[in-house]
Design an enzyme around this catalytic site. Structure first.
Site, PDB file in Angstrom:
ATOM      1  N   HIS A  54       0.834  -1.198   0.000  1.00 42.78           N
ATOM      2  CA  HIS A  54       0.000   0.000   0.000  1.00 42.78           C
ATOM      3  C   HIS A  54       0.872   1.253   0.000  1.00 42.78           C
ATOM      4  O   HIS A  54       1.974   1.266   0.548  1.00 42.78           O
ATOM      5  CB  HIS A  54      -0.925   0.006   1.217  1.00 42.78           C
ATOM      6  CG  HIS A  54      -2.000   1.042   1.149  1.00 42.78           C
ATOM      7  ND1 HIS A  54      -1.777   2.358   1.493  1.00 42.78           N
ATOM      8  CD2 HIS A  54      -3.295   0.962   0.759  1.00 42.78           C
ATOM      9  CE1 HIS A  54      -2.904   3.039   1.326  1.00 42.78           C
ATOM     10  NE2 HIS A  54      -3.832   2.229   0.879  1.00 42.78           N
ATOM     11  N   GLU A  98      -4.660   1.853  -7.002  1.00 38.67           N
ATOM     12  CA  GLU A  98      -4.914   3.002  -6.142  1.00 38.67           C
ATOM     13  C   GLU A  98      -3.913   4.105  -6.478  1.00 38.67           C
ATOM     14  O   GLU A  98      -2.797   4.127  -5.940  1.00 38.67           O
ATOM     15  CB  GLU A  98      -4.770   2.610  -4.662  1.00 38.67           C
ATOM     16  CG  GLU A  98      -5.761   1.561  -4.194  1.00 38.67           C
ATOM     17  CD  GLU A  98      -5.688   1.336  -2.694  1.00 38.67           C
ATOM     18  OE1 GLU A  98      -6.734   1.370  -2.044  1.00 38.67           O
ATOM     19  OE2 GLU A  98      -4.568   1.146  -2.174  1.00 38.67           O
TER      20      GLU A  98
END
Length: 272
Positions: A102, A174
């Site tokens: 992430h 993302e």
């Protein structure tokens, strides 16, 4: 994980929730999603990625409703690594997937491509599905973003492929500039990137059944606009109310049926 449904809908609670609130939230999602037509019909597959301390409770509450994953794992399988959690331990706890790479892990904890590569390999060796977060740092042409995402995927899988590891991959697109923003990236931008990335992951022979989902300030209302270009959504703070999960499941039903989302109700449908 079970065979991939039409759409994957995932939620990460990051470190927003206490354990008690995580339990309450999971119960709300279980009550809402367990009887929802999109879930019952196999059109939507749910997964939840809570904090480590809530994994076992989430597994119990969401049994038969959603898969449960972990938010990170160690690159090592065992040893003197105080505070770390291995892929083997995560799998033993009943998780089926683990989030890797992430943007916050990269930015706050210095995780570079080498770390992501090692963790992806560890996940696959433990029988876990890597939920691999990919994305560009700055807003630019979607073609450049797609190239960067494909580079990140190939780099993350390189060591695993060299070792003969295989399995399913969930690539969560993302864009870093959209994480935490008031709005997600524009739908046309999202699909321009994800369609190219999806073509790539579907061409990987060692990773059959792989998917591309979108995160980055994703919430209710987005799936309808990007359904043709993604395999699902990865939700964050916009799913802190379980009713928002219901709204996205309503969208799944609407997309599958080819009807407006606001016409789906009753029998498990929920709106926000």
């Amino acid at each position: 994980m079970a065979p991939t449904p039409r759409f994957l809908i995932g939620v990460s609670t990051k470190m927003y929730f206490s354990h008690a609130r995580t339990v309450q939230w999971c119960r709300g999602v279980a009550a809402l999603a367990g009887g929802h037509a999109a879930v019952r019909g196999g059109h939507a597959g749910l997964f939840v990625v809570p904090g480590y301390l809530s994994v076992l409770a989430a597994r119990e509450i969401l049994d038969g409703v959603a898969d449960v994953g972990a938010q990170d794992l160690a690159a090592q399988d065992a040893g003197a690594y105080t505070g770390e959690v291995s892929g083997a331990q995560i799998a033993e706890a009943g998780c089926t997937l683990v989030e890797i790479g992430h943007a916050e892990r990269r930015r706050l904890f210095g995780e570079d491509d080498a770390v992501v590569r090692a963790k992806t390999t560890a996940a696959l060796h433990s029988g876990l599905t890597p939920l691999l977060c990919i994305g560009e740092a700055r807003h630019g042409p979607p073609e450049a973003a797609a190239r960067e995402c494909i580079r990140q995927i190939d780099d993350a899988l390189a060591a695993a492929r060299a070792s003969g590891a295989s399995g399913r991959l969930i690539a969560a697109y993302e864009p870093h500039w959209a994480i935490g923003a008031p709005e997600p990236a524009p739908p046309s931008y999202i699909t321009a990137v994800t369609q190219r990335v999806r073509e790539h992951v579907r061409s990987l022979p060692d990773f059959p059944g792989s998917s591309v989902i979108y995160g980055g300030s994703a919430g209710p209302g987005l799936l309808t606009a990007v359904a043709d270009g993604v395999d699902g959504l990865f939700l964050g703070r916009f799913a802190h109310d379980p009713a928002a999960v219901g709204a996205v499941l309503d969208e799944v039903s609407a997309v599958v049926a080819g009807t407006p989302a606001d016409s789906i109700g009753g029998a498990g449908g929920t709106h926000v």
